[in-house]
Design a protein around this motif. Structure first.
Motif, PDB file in Angstrom:
ATOM      1  N   PHE A  30      48.036  36.063  -2.806  1.00 52.95           N
ATOM      2  CA  PHE A  30      47.885  35.950  -4.259  1.00 52.95           C
ATOM      3  C   PHE A  30      48.631  34.732  -4.819  1.00 52.95           C
ATOM      4  O   PHE A  30      48.048  33.944  -5.589  1.00 52.95           O
ATOM      5  CB  PHE A  30      48.357  37.241  -4.930  1.00 52.95           C
ATOM      6  N   TYR A  33      46.763  31.579  -3.634  1.00 54.50           N
ATOM      7  CA  TYR A  33      45.480  31.448  -4.340  1.00 54.50           C
ATOM      8  C   TYR A  33      45.685  30.848  -5.720  1.00 54.50           C
ATOM      9  O   TYR A  33      44.985  29.899  -6.125  1.00 54.50           O
ATOM     10  CB  TYR A  33      44.804  32.815  -4.466  1.00 54.50           C
ATOM     11  N   TRP A  34      46.668  31.339  -6.464  1.00 59.69           N
ATOM     12  CA  TRP A  34      46.870  30.851  -7.827  1.00 59.69           C
ATOM     13  C   TRP A  34      47.505  29.466  -7.860  1.00 59.69           C
ATOM     14  O   TRP A  34      47.252  28.689  -8.780  1.00 59.69           O
ATOM     15  CB  TRP A  34      47.680  31.863  -8.642  1.00 59.69           C
ATOM     16  N   PHE A  37      44.481  27.380  -7.344  1.00 59.51           N
ATOM     17  CA  PHE A  37      43.596  27.439  -8.501  1.00 59.51           C
ATOM     18  C   PHE A  37      44.140  26.571  -9.642  1.00 59.51           C
ATOM     19  O   PHE A  37      43.398  25.809 -10.270  1.00 59.51           O
ATOM     20  CB  PHE A  37      43.437  28.885  -8.970  1.00 59.51           C
ATOM     21  N   LEU A  38      45.437  26.679  -9.903  1.00 62.34           N
ATOM     22  CA  LEU A  38      46.034  25.880 -10.968  1.00 62.34           C
ATOM     23  C   LEU A  38      46.007  24.393 -10.631  1.00 62.34           C
ATOM     24  O   LEU A  38      45.810  23.547 -11.511  1.00 62.34           O
ATOM     25  CB  LEU A  38      47.470  26.338 -11.230  1.00 62.34           C
ATOM     26  N   ILE A  58      52.057  33.243 -15.192  1.00 62.73           N
ATOM     27  CA  ILE A  58      51.289  33.409 -13.962  1.00 62.73           C
ATOM     28  C   ILE A  58      52.218  33.369 -12.744  1.00 62.73           C
ATOM     29  O   ILE A  58      52.066  34.155 -11.804  1.00 62.73           O
ATOM     30  CB  ILE A  58      50.194  32.325 -13.863  1.00 62.73           C
ATOM     31  N   CYS A  62      52.752  36.349 -10.017  1.00 64.78           N
ATOM     32  CA  CYS A  62      52.613  36.100  -8.584  1.00 64.78           C
ATOM     33  C   CYS A  62      53.894  36.488  -7.836  1.00 64.78           C
ATOM     34  O   CYS A  62      53.842  37.043  -6.731  1.00 64.78           O
ATOM     35  CB  CYS A  62      52.292  34.628  -8.328  1.00 64.78           C
ATOM     36  N   VAL A 284      41.364  29.226 -17.200  1.00 61.59           N
ATOM     37  CA  VAL A 284      42.822  29.161 -17.380  1.00 61.59           C
ATOM     38  C   VAL A 284      43.158  28.591 -18.753  1.00 61.59           C
ATOM     39  O   VAL A 284      44.066  29.076 -19.441  1.00 61.59           O
ATOM     40  CB  VAL A 284      43.469  28.318 -16.270  1.00 61.59           C
ATOM     41  N   THR A 343      40.098  34.819 -17.217  1.00 55.01           N
ATOM     42  CA  THR A 343      40.799  35.286 -16.011  1.00 55.01           C
ATOM     43  C   THR A 343      41.017  36.799 -16.098  1.00 55.01           C
ATOM     44  O   THR A 343      40.724  37.440 -17.114  1.00 55.01           O
ATOM     45  CB  THR A 343      42.159  34.592 -15.782  1.00 55.01           C
ATOM     46  N   VAL A 393      41.306  39.391  -5.472  1.00 51.37           N
ATOM     47  CA  VAL A 393      42.169  38.208  -5.567  1.00 51.37           C
ATOM     48  C   VAL A 393      41.315  36.966  -5.799  1.00 51.37           C
ATOM     49  O   VAL A 393      41.612  36.129  -6.667  1.00 51.37           O
ATOM     50  CB  VAL A 393      43.016  38.048  -4.289  1.00 51.37           C
ATOM     51  N   SER A 396      40.038  36.843  -9.359  1.00 52.06           N
ATOM     52  CA  SER A 396      41.003  36.965 -10.453  1.00 52.06           C
ATOM     53  C   SER A 396      41.066  35.715 -11.325  1.00 52.06           C
ATOM     54  O   SER A 396      41.531  35.775 -12.461  1.00 52.06           O
ATOM     55  CB  SER A 396      42.398  37.279  -9.896  1.00 52.06           C
ATOM     56  N   GLY A 397      40.615  34.590 -10.817  1.00 51.54           N
ATOM     57  CA  GLY A 397      40.577  33.391 -11.643  1.00 51.54           C
ATOM     58  C   GLY A 397      39.548  33.458 -12.743  1.00 51.54           C
ATOM     59  O   GLY A 397      39.592  32.662 -13.691  1.00 51.54           O
TER      60      GLY A 397
END
Length: 433
Positions: A30, A33-34, A37-38, A58, A62, A284, A343, A393, A396-397
């Motif tokens: 997780f 992944y974020w 993603f960011l 965020i 996490c 986001v 999100t 997961v 989740s974005g």
């Protein structure tokens, strides 16, 4: 029919507890992944409204997910189960067989349900199957269905929603068809996702294809953990394949977007490409803008699951429609573009507030870690739930999959299907490896 045993033995060397610390393990999946993603948001969407306050929230969520997963997989707090005992003592580990016939049935039913949903969607528009044999005709049909869905508020019928739910279930179960991947078996595993793509092309609703892909990937990861007892490694080959697949996926989305415009031409292509980045990573920025208005959340009525889990509104007595964001658009960049996709975090904050959401992420991390360990111990039911967790997961974005009834149902249907496949294999039915 001849029975091919799936029972496989893995030594303790193939089930190292240290695999928990890998990128795809319960502790890191997780947060990593974020982080990715960011980073993608900052690269592809430099004018995003994402700010430090949202990024900090965020990161905090996490962090608590990491803590929960770490606690769940802590060696001193984990009882020795059958699979783990075998691993720790260096004994052979037996993988439970799954009936290939049962899994093939799930694949066929789910894929057929997707095709039927596509045909039913066509029936609601002005075109029939024979009217979409060219790209221009398909584009006009897709455009008319998109107008009906967004402008006139015509959503999918109950039957179509149920059919798509069966397709989603098949997408998660399909990777458990076997360990050795031939071309034929790979196509069977991808069949539910490919038929979900057909529905997305016909209706221009890309969400169904995204969900089917996420469930397929989640099921694939869970199947590897079930059969090997450890988290798969991320190698250079994996990264290259992921980049190629992401590029193909982006082109597919652009193609669907072009069809939605009602005309296939270079001008429509350039417009859609410009909007695609906003559609993909603008969530986001939308969440950040919404979170700025949310403030500290004090004085707000909590939904206690109404916004995040389908059906909970019947327990809370609250209006679920009031939590939806269909007509609520937020600015996502300095160009003034807007989005109504926020999100998975928006619904969680509405339901539990900031403190509650932070605590909930710790609980979810703990559950994820436990499911991972049960799957590594040889439980197909836990593997079905773990595959759903991995898919959650990945999604989740953009959203929480439990928001939709037919996607939530997969968390019950897929483990049940795998349990049936296990029982049928144990009675001598056909199984594959």
């Amino acid at each position: 029919m001849k029975t091919v045993p799936t029972s496989a033995r893995r030594s303790a060397r193939n089930s190292r507890p240290g695999s928990m610390n890998r990128i795809l393990g319960p502790r890191w999946v997780f947060p990593v992944y974020w982080a990715l993603f960011l980073t993608t948001v900052l690269v592809l969407h430099p004018g995003t409204t994402l700010n430090w306050r949202t990024a900090g929230l965020i990161a905090l969520l996490c962090g608590f997910f990491f803590l929960g997963a770490t606690l769940a997989t802590a060696r001193l707090l984990t009882p020795l189960r059958r699979g783990r005992l075998a691993r720790d003592l260096g004994l052979p580990r037996e993988v439970p067989p799954l009936s290939a016939t049962a899994i093939l049935w799930v694949i066929c039913v789910g894929s057929g349900a997707n095709v039927l949903a596509s045909l039913l969607a066509l029936q609601t528009g002005p075109s029939s199957l024979t009217d979409i044999l060219t790209l221009e005709d398909l584009a006009q049909s897709t455009n008319s269905l998109a107008i009906a869905r967004y402008s006139q508020g015509e959503g999918a019928s109950t039957l179509v929603v149920i059919l798509l739910g069966l397709g989603y279930t098949a997408a998660l179960v399909a990777p458990f068809l076997g360990n050795t991947l031939s071309i034929r078996r790979s196509l069977l595993i991808l069949l539910p996702a490919l038929t979900a793509l057909a529905y997305s092309v016909v209706t221009s609703a890309r969400l169904g294809f995204i969900v089917a892909l996420a469930l397929t990937l989640g099921g694939y990861l869970a199947r590897i953990i079930l059969t090997t007892g450890e988290t798969p490694r991320v190698r250079l080959r994996t990264v290259v394949i992921s980049v190629v697949l992401a590029s193909v996926l982006a082109l597919t989305f652009v193609g669907i977007g072009v069809l939605r415009t009602g005309s296939v031409n270079t001008q429509a292509f350039s417009v859609v490409v410009d909007k695609q980045a906003a559609y993909t990573v603008g969530t986001v920025g939308a969440f950040s803008s919404w979170f700025d208005q949310y403030g500290t959340g004090q004085g707000r009525e909590l939904g206690f699951g109404t916004a995040t889990v389908a059906g909970v509104e019947f327990l809370t007595g609250q209006d679920r429609d009031a939590t939806r964001a269909y007509g609520e658009f937020a600015v996502i960049d300095n160009r003034g573009r807007t989005s109504n996709v926020y999100t998975a975090f928006r619904g969680l904050l509405i339901d539990f507030g900031i403190v509650g959401t932070v605590a909930l992420m710790g609980i979810l991390g703990f559950v994820f870690g436990r499911l991972h360990m049960r799957t590594a111990g040889g439980s197909p039911v836990a593997a079905g739930l773990l595959g759903y967790a991995y898919a959650s997961v990945l999604l989740s974005g953009w959203m929480a999959p439990t928001t939709f009834t037919n996607i939530l149902a997969v968390a019950f249907l897929a483990p049940s299907a795998l349990r049936i496949a296990q029982r049928r294999a144990s009675t001598g039915k056909l199984s594959m490896r």
